[in-house]
Design a protein around this motif. Structure first.
Motif, short mmCIF file in Angstrom:
data_model
loop_
_atom_site.label_atom_id
_atom_site.label_comp_id
_atom_site.label_asym_id
_atom_site.label_seq_id
_atom_site.Cartn_x
_atom_site.Cartn_y
_atom_site.Cartn_z
N LEU A 78 61.72 -101.04 121.59
CA LEU A 78 61.03 -100.83 120.16
C LEU A 78 62.20 -100.95 119.12
O LEU A 78 62.86 -100.04 119.07
N LYS A 79 62.14 -101.98 118.27
CA LYS A 79 63.17 -102.11 116.97
C LYS A 79 62.53 -101.99 115.91
O LYS A 79 61.48 -102.65 115.61
N PRO A 80 63.07 -101.46 114.74
CA PRO A 80 62.98 -101.07 113.74
C PRO A 80 62.67 -102.96 112.88
O PRO A 80 63.56 -103.77 113.35
N ALA A 81 61.61 -102.92 111.99
CA ALA A 81 61.44 -104.29 111.59
C ALA A 81 61.21 -104.14 109.89
O ALA A 81 60.59 -103.26 109.60
N PRO A 82 61.62 -105.26 109.42
CA PRO A 82 61.27 -105.32 107.50
C PRO A 82 59.95 -105.27 107.24
O PRO A 82 59.03 -105.38 108.10
N ALA A 83 59.42 -104.87 106.06
CA ALA A 83 58.25 -104.86 105.48
C ALA A 83 57.53 -106.41 105.71
O ALA A 83 58.37 -107.38 105.77
N ASP A 84 56.27 -106.18 106.06
CA ASP A 84 55.73 -107.42 106.18
C ASP A 84 55.94 -108.34 107.49
O ASP A 84 55.42 -109.44 107.53
#
Length: 275
Positions: free
Chosen positions: A27-33
């Protein structure tokens, strides 16, 4: 309220419930939207599949999403944990067509996310705010799922099972991260022993064991329960996950004997009208 993502990467590996295949999940962080996006690292080009109601293509014993010919199935437990944790954006990298089953509940996923932590993003969060009653019925089997306006997120579920061990079960929860972790996330997948052979002949349940599925027969349970009413709690876990395909919901979900087909039909209706 701001959009969120994970504060750090989180890894969880295991076996797929239906495929029986080993799978590594990051599970990786992702940008907004970005939304919640599966990335098939085992396929050429690392195709992405958005966890969105419009992408649901099958609900046989699990929820499947498909995009551009690539699919991921049995996503409902993972989606349930995302919904309860309030995570809006994440890349879910997996090297198989199905996330790990863990112990058949959502607890391992929830705690993996909790340990990674949550980071707020600058963009404003977009909730699915229920403005009127939306309802999907299966008149033949006397079951339905609906959602009505409510300032929060609540789920009321009645499970109807003819087996003498189970019968009618009812639970009603105001879903918060704390309550979810204690009362809903530990509820595991349930199977009737006589169904298992038929499922396996269809290529389903190949990764299921008594460590990942609660099994009952005509005499009793083959493994100890986490809750006396574990079945209805798992049904609540599932509906939370299936409805997350529409987006984070503010409303009161009311269901009687609902399953993935009705849940995802409601998710599609909400995404079409409110997404």
């Amino acid at each position: 309220m701001q959009q969120t993502t994970l504060a750090a990467e989180a890894i969880y590996n295991g076996i797929g419930l239906h495929s029986g295949r080993e799978v590594h999940m990051t599970l990786k962080p992702a940008p907004a939207d970005t939304g919640l996006v599966f990335v098939r690292t085992d396929l050429e080009g690392r195709p992405q599949i958005h966890a969105a109601a419009a992408n649901v293509t099958s609900t046989m014993r699990a929820t499947t999403v498909e995009e551009n010919g690539c699919k991921v199935f049995t996503i409902e437990h993972l989606m349930s944990a995302f919904h309860a944790m309030g995570i809006d954006n994440c890349y879910i990298e997996i090297d198989a067509e199905e996330p790990p089953v863990a112990d058949g509940s959502a607890l391992a996923f929830f705690r993996t996310m909790k340990q990674a932590g949550i980071r707020e993003l600058e963009a404003e969060r977009r909730e699915i705010v229920i403005d009127k009653a939306y309802r999907i019925d299966d008149d033949e089997k006397n079951r339905f799922v609906m959602v009505v306006p409510y300032d929060g997120f609540r789920v009321s579920f009645t499970s109807v099972n003819p087996h003498k061990l189970i019968g009618i079960q009812y639970e009603n929860f105001e879903v918060t991260p704390e309550l979810y972790e204690a009362e809903i996330a530990p509820a595991r997948t349930i199977a009737y022993e006589k169904e298992i052979e038929a499922l396996r002949s269809m290529g389903l349940g190949l990764g299921g064991t008594l460590e990942s599925v609660i099994v009952y027969n005509d005499e009793g349970w083959l493994n100890p329960l986490h809750f006396e009413d574990e079945l209805v709690r798992h049904k609540i876990l599932d509906v939370i996950g299936d409805l997350r395909l529409a987006g984070p919901i503010r409303g009161h979900v009311i269901a009687v004997a609902s399953g993935h087909a009705l849940n995802t039909a409601l998710a599609k209706e909400l995404q079409k009208n409110l997404g």
